[in-house]
Design a protein around this motif. Structure first.
Motif, PDB file in Angstrom:
ATOM      1  N   MET A 288       5.776  -0.937  -8.061  1.00  0.00           N
ATOM      2  CA  MET A 288       4.448  -1.335  -7.991  1.00  0.00           C
ATOM      3  C   MET A 288       3.455  -0.418  -8.956  1.00  0.00           C
ATOM      4  N   LEU A 289       3.817   0.950  -8.793  1.00  0.00           N
ATOM      5  CA  LEU A 289       2.760   1.602  -9.780  1.00  0.00           C
ATOM      6  C   LEU A 289       3.043   1.363 -11.070  1.00  0.00           C
ATOM      7  N   LYS A 290       3.967   0.557 -11.613  1.00  0.00           N
ATOM      8  CA  LYS A 290       4.352   0.000 -13.085  1.00  0.00           C
ATOM      9  C   LYS A 290       3.335  -1.219 -13.368  1.00  0.00           C
ATOM     10  N   MET A 291       2.735  -1.585 -12.290  1.00  0.00           N
ATOM     11  CA  MET A 291       2.111  -3.009 -12.386  1.00  0.00           C
ATOM     12  C   MET A 291       0.589  -2.901 -12.610  1.00  0.00           C
ATOM     13  N   PRO A 292       0.138  -3.135 -13.552  1.00  0.00           N
ATOM     14  CA  PRO A 292      -1.520  -3.067 -14.005  1.00  0.00           C
ATOM     15  C   PRO A 292      -2.290  -3.640 -12.992  1.00  0.00           C
ATOM     16  N   LEU A 293      -1.790  -5.071 -12.470  1.00  0.00           N
ATOM     17  CA  LEU A 293      -2.698  -5.763 -11.594  1.00  0.00           C
ATOM     18  C   LEU A 293      -2.533  -5.569  -9.960  1.00  0.00           C
ATOM     19  N   ILE A 294      -1.752  -4.448 -10.004  1.00  0.00           N
ATOM     20  CA  ILE A 294      -1.471  -4.130  -8.339  1.00  0.00           C
ATOM     21  C   ILE A 294      -2.167  -2.592  -7.931  1.00  0.00           C
ATOM     22  N   THR A 295      -3.058  -2.592  -7.199  1.00  0.00           N
ATOM     23  CA  THR A 295      -3.597  -1.190  -6.784  1.00  0.00           C
ATOM     24  C   THR A 295      -2.963  -0.844  -5.305  1.00  0.00           C
ATOM     25  N   LEU A 296      -2.455   0.428  -5.423  1.00  0.00           N
ATOM     26  CA  LEU A 296      -1.907   1.110  -4.158  1.00  0.00           C
ATOM     27  C   LEU A 296      -2.856   1.866  -3.723  1.00  0.00           C
ATOM     28  N   THR A 297      -3.216   1.806  -2.526  1.00  0.00           N
ATOM     29  CA  THR A 297      -3.995   3.004  -1.933  1.00  0.00           C
ATOM     30  C   THR A 297      -3.554   3.565  -0.471  1.00  0.00           C
ATOM     31  N   GLY A 298      -4.050   4.756  -0.182  1.00  0.00           N
ATOM     32  CA  GLY A 298      -3.760   5.444   0.664  1.00  0.00           C
ATOM     33  C   GLY A 298      -2.211   6.294   0.665  1.00  0.00           C
ATOM     34  N   LEU A 299      -1.855   6.608  -0.715  1.00  0.00           N
ATOM     35  CA  LEU A 299      -0.594   7.306  -0.891  1.00  0.00           C
ATOM     36  C   LEU A 299      -0.686   8.747  -0.314  1.00  0.00           C
ATOM     37  N   SER A 300       0.214   9.151   0.155  1.00  0.00           N
ATOM     38  CA  SER A 300       0.490  10.431   0.880  1.00  0.00           C
ATOM     39  C   SER A 300       1.856  10.941   0.893  1.00  0.00           C
ATOM     40  N   GLU A 301       2.053  12.293   0.659  1.00  0.00           N
ATOM     41  CA  GLU A 301       3.231  12.645   1.168  1.00  0.00           C
ATOM     42  C   GLU A 301       3.655  12.801   2.572  1.00  0.00           C
ATOM     43  N   ASN A 302       2.553  12.710   3.299  1.00  0.00           N
ATOM     44  CA  ASN A 302       2.631  12.839   4.798  1.00  0.00           C
ATOM     45  C   ASN A 302       2.483  11.258   5.272  1.00  0.00           C
ATOM     46  N   THR A 303       3.576  10.695   5.205  1.00  0.00           N
ATOM     47  CA  THR A 303       3.508   9.187   5.469  1.00  0.00           C
ATOM     48  C   THR A 303       4.578   8.456   6.109  1.00  0.00           C
ATOM     49  N   LEU A 304       4.460   7.568   6.969  1.00  0.00           N
ATOM     50  CA  LEU A 304       5.442   6.598   7.523  1.00  0.00           C
ATOM     51  C   LEU A 304       5.944   5.681   6.521  1.00  0.00           C
ATOM     52  N   PRO A 305       6.932   5.147   6.702  1.00  0.00           N
ATOM     53  CA  PRO A 305       7.095   4.077   5.430  1.00  0.00           C
ATOM     54  C   PRO A 305       6.239   2.846   5.396  1.00  0.00           C
ATOM     55  N   VAL A 306       5.056   3.022   5.005  1.00  0.00           N
ATOM     56  CA  VAL A 306       3.948   2.103   5.222  1.00  0.00           C
ATOM     57  C   VAL A 306       3.365   2.127   3.714  1.00  0.00           C
ATOM     58  N   LEU A 307       3.214   0.833   3.178  1.00  0.00           N
ATOM     59  CA  LEU A 307       2.403   0.755   1.780  1.00  0.00           C
ATOM     60  C   LEU A 307       1.121  -0.128   2.154  1.00  0.00           C
ATOM     61  N   LEU A 308       0.237   0.070   1.426  1.00  0.00           N
ATOM     62  CA  LEU A 308      -1.057  -0.912   1.380  1.00  0.00           C
ATOM     63  C   LEU A 308      -1.427  -1.032  -0.100  1.00  0.00           C
ATOM     64  N   PHE A 309      -1.456  -2.299  -0.682  1.00  0.00           N
ATOM     65  CA  PHE A 309      -1.749  -2.712  -1.787  1.00  0.00           C
ATOM     66  C   PHE A 309      -2.689  -3.800  -1.876  1.00  0.00           C
ATOM     67  N   ASN A 310      -3.193  -3.872  -2.917  1.00  0.00           N
ATOM     68  CA  ASN A 310      -4.173  -4.980  -3.314  1.00  0.00           C
ATOM     69  C   ASN A 310      -3.679  -5.531  -4.759  1.00  0.00           C
ATOM     70  N   HIS A 311      -3.630  -7.005  -4.920  1.00  0.00           N
ATOM     71  CA  HIS A 311      -3.759  -7.475  -5.921  1.00  0.00           C
ATOM     72  C   HIS A 311      -5.156  -7.747  -6.812  1.00  0.00           C
ATOM     73  N   ASN A 312      -5.456  -7.201  -7.992  1.00  0.00           N
ATOM     74  CA  ASN A 312      -6.660  -7.239  -8.473  1.00  0.00           C
ATOM     75  C   ASN A 312      -7.316  -8.440  -8.514  1.00  0.00           C
ATOM     76  N   ASN A 313      -6.562  -9.585  -8.534  1.00  0.00           N
ATOM     77  CA  ASN A 313      -7.191 -11.056  -8.760  1.00  0.00           C
ATOM     78  C   ASN A 313      -7.080 -12.073  -7.690  1.00  0.00           C
ATOM     79  N   ILE A 314      -6.244 -11.401  -6.644  1.00  0.00           N
ATOM     80  CA  ILE A 314      -5.919 -12.485  -5.609  1.00  0.00           C
ATOM     81  C   ILE A 314      -6.250 -11.841  -4.131  1.00  0.00           C
ATOM     82  N   ASP A 315      -6.793 -12.179  -3.271  1.00  0.00           N
ATOM     83  CA  ASP A 315      -7.485 -11.558  -1.961  1.00  0.00           C
ATOM     84  C   ASP A 315      -6.106 -11.232  -1.049  1.00  0.00           C
TER      85      ASP A 315
END
Length: 375
Positions: A288-315
């Motif tokens: 997902m980090l390779k995708m220009p229309l996807i924004t990942l938020t809240g990335l950390s080394e201290n994390t559970l297996p959880v990802l939060l993302f948004n599509h820049n053009n779709i809610d």
């Protein structure tokens, strides 16, 4: 079906957990209410579960209080401890983090609006645990009567340094409630050795237990918690007052014995091996980090297996609905945690992916292809 919504509830449940609950319905009566075999079988199973949880979290069995949900447990802990604080007033301060779930925020917000407490929200810098601890240290004042902190964010998976937080609160003689709804089953916890006063679990999530029961665990130094619900306990029945001993003091009404029996099975199966879930997490994150229309938020080394993302053009809710049409289960929106989204800067919500040991790289690849179709 691909299930990436384990922060909401784990799926699938282990068949041994399901079997334990189903068999209990054929054996159990009302626990603690009679002397016949079905009642005694239920009471024995409930006590056995207390012992198992007590060993797992290093507390004595009577300090394991069964509750119907983590939200109930957190409300009980918050209101029960504050009810015991005779000095509670508009000058009394309760501190929480900026990552809290509404099960913590809403009861305290209501008490704040009623003029009973001041609510202080500590901003958590997920890029620096030392900064987070510094902000918490500064937030504790002479009028602080309670601290409530999540162990891990239900929005982005960030893990707070809860043992270090506990050292701060213990030094200041401030009771600490820990919301372990997301971390239980993923991170081992030792309550009595680490100055935690109350640990609230959500057993149907990482532990893999059924819906309908969980535990509020009281540390050895926890101040007395007052009941917020009164009723039958099967003990001291001639008194108009609730019993003055744990667990009866805090367990009015009939316990969900079949689910508690299954909870013991689920706890006994915990292995804290997140390698598979984290492998799926890393694969999807890197793609997902390779995708220009996807924004990942809240990335950390201290994390559970959880990802939060948004599509820049779709809610986020539309993304979730589109994925659901292709049998991919995720959660869009605000995840009952507006404080966390405000803190993370995702003011329009986000799409949450939460993984388990049952997920595979093959599923992750299918998900990535579906996201590419949206881009």
């Amino acid at each position: 079906m691909i299930y990436f919504d384990n922060s909401a509830t784990s799926f699938p449940k282990d068949t041994r957990v399901i079997d334990a609950m189903c068999k209990a319905y054929d054996r159990f009566g009302n626990p603690g209410r009679s002397g016949h075999a079905p009642s005694l079988a239920a009471a024995k199973a409930i006590y056995s579960c207390r012992e198992t949880i007590g060993r797992h979290y290093n507390v004595s069995p009577e300090r394991v209080i069964f509750c119907p949900s983590a939200t109930f447990a957190l409300n009980f802990a918050i209101k029960g401890l504050l009810r015991n604080k005779a000095a509670t007033s508009k000058n009394s301060v309760v501190i929480i983090s900026s990552l809290e779930h509404n099960s913590v925020y809403r009861p305290l917000y209501k008490l704040h609006k009623q003029g009973l407490i001041q609510l202080r929200i500590v901003n958590i810098d997920i890029a620096s645990q030392s900064n987070a601890l510094s902000e918490i240290r500064k937030a504790i004042c002479k009028n602080t009567i309670l601290a409530v902190f999540t162990h891990a964010s239900n929005v982005c998976g960030y893990i707070l340094p809860i043992y270090e937080i506990a050292k701060l609160t213990r030094k200041k003689k401030v009771p600490l409630i820990v919301d372990a709804a997301q971390s239980c089953g993923h991170i081992p916890m030792d309550v009595d050795s680490n100055d935690i006063d109350v640990l609230c679990l959500a057993a149907h999530k990482g532990i893999g237990a059924p819906f309908g029961t969980t535990a509020m665990i009281l540390g050895k130094n926890c101040p007395d918690i007052e009941p917020i619900i009164e009723g039958g306990t099967g003990s001291i029945s001639l008194s108009g007052k609730m019993p003055n001993f744990y667990p009866d003091k805090l367990e009015a009404g009939t316990q969900n014995a079949p689910a508690i029996h299954a909870l013991e099975t689920a706890v006994s199966l915990i292995d804290y091996n997140n390698q598979q879930a984290m492998a799926v997490y890393r694969f999807i994150k890197d793609e997902m980090l390779k995708m220009p229309l996807i924004t990942l938020t809240g990335l950390s080394e201290n994390t559970l297996p959880v990802l939060l993302f948004n599509h820049n053009n779709i809610d986020s809710e539309t993304v979730g609905a589109l994925l659901a049409k292709n049998s991919i289960c995720v959660r869009g929106g605000f995840h009952c945690s507006p404080l966390a989204h405000k803190s993370l800067g995702t003011n329009k919500g986000g799409v949450r992916l939460s993984f388990s040991k049952y997920n595979t790289i093959e599923e992750a690849a299918i998900f990535i292809n579906q996201i590419k179709c949206l881009c």
